[in-house]
Scaffold this active site. Structure first.
Site, short mmCIF file in Angstrom:
data_model
loop_
_atom_site.label_atom_id
_atom_site.label_comp_id
_atom_site.label_asym_id
_atom_site.label_seq_id
_atom_site.Cartn_x
_atom_site.Cartn_y
_atom_site.Cartn_z
N ASN A 42 0.73 -1.27 0.07
CA ASN A 42 0.06 -0.15 -0.04
C ASN A 42 0.86 1.39 -0.23
OD1 ASN A 42 -1.72 -2.00 2.17
ND2 ASN A 42 -2.72 -1.54 0.38
N ILE A 49 0.84 7.00 0.16
CA ILE A 49 0.55 5.78 1.02
C ILE A 49 -1.07 5.81 0.42
CG2 ILE A 49 -0.36 5.30 3.34
CD1 ILE A 49 2.16 7.36 4.28
N CYS A 50 -1.47 4.52 0.36
CA CYS A 50 -2.94 4.28 -0.08
C CYS A 50 -3.56 4.04 1.35
CB CYS A 50 -2.87 3.07 -1.10
SG CYS A 50 -4.82 2.99 -1.33
N LEU A 51 -4.40 5.05 1.88
CA LEU A 51 -4.91 4.88 3.39
C LEU A 51 -6.33 5.70 3.05
CD1 LEU A 51 -4.76 3.53 5.97
CD2 LEU A 51 -3.53 5.44 6.70
#
Length: 117
Positions: A42, A49-51
């Protein structure tokens, strides 16, 4: 700086982050990225950041009641529990899903190489 969690492949790693707080904070989320390379499904090679909590609704879950401390805790949780179904790095994601031992080995190697003291 964020520390790699105990019992994760990032344990004993120290990861540098860049945090940019926008003028409209807390109405829009800070931009956070890893400066230290990390092997994670991620987090991409640019440190993005994939969040969900780092994005505004409707796609994201950012709320003005969240603070930077909460975001850092969320990032630590993501480090400990990757989400392979929402990857930025497809190759690392499939490794995490289908060859976890190799993923753990690679993540530990990167941690020692880039985030070791």
């Amino acid at each position: 700086e964020i520390l790699g969690g105990v019992d994760t492949p990032y344990e004993r790693g120290i990861f540098n982050l860049e945090i940019i707080v926008p003028e409209r904070y807390p109405f829009e989320p800070p931009k956070i990225r890893f400066l230290t390379p990390i092997y994670h499904p991620n987090i991409d090679s640019a440190g993005r950041i994939c969040l969900d909590v780092l994005k505004l609704p409707p796609k994201g879950a950012w709320r003005p009641s969240l603070n930077i401390s909460t975001l850092l805790t969320s990032i630590q949780l993501l480090m400990a529990e990757p989400n392979p179904d929402d990857p930025l790095m497809a190759d690392i994601s499939s490794e995490y899903k289908y060859n976890k031992q190799l993923f753990l080995l690679n993540a530990r190697e990167w941690t020692e190489k880039y985030a070791g003291q």
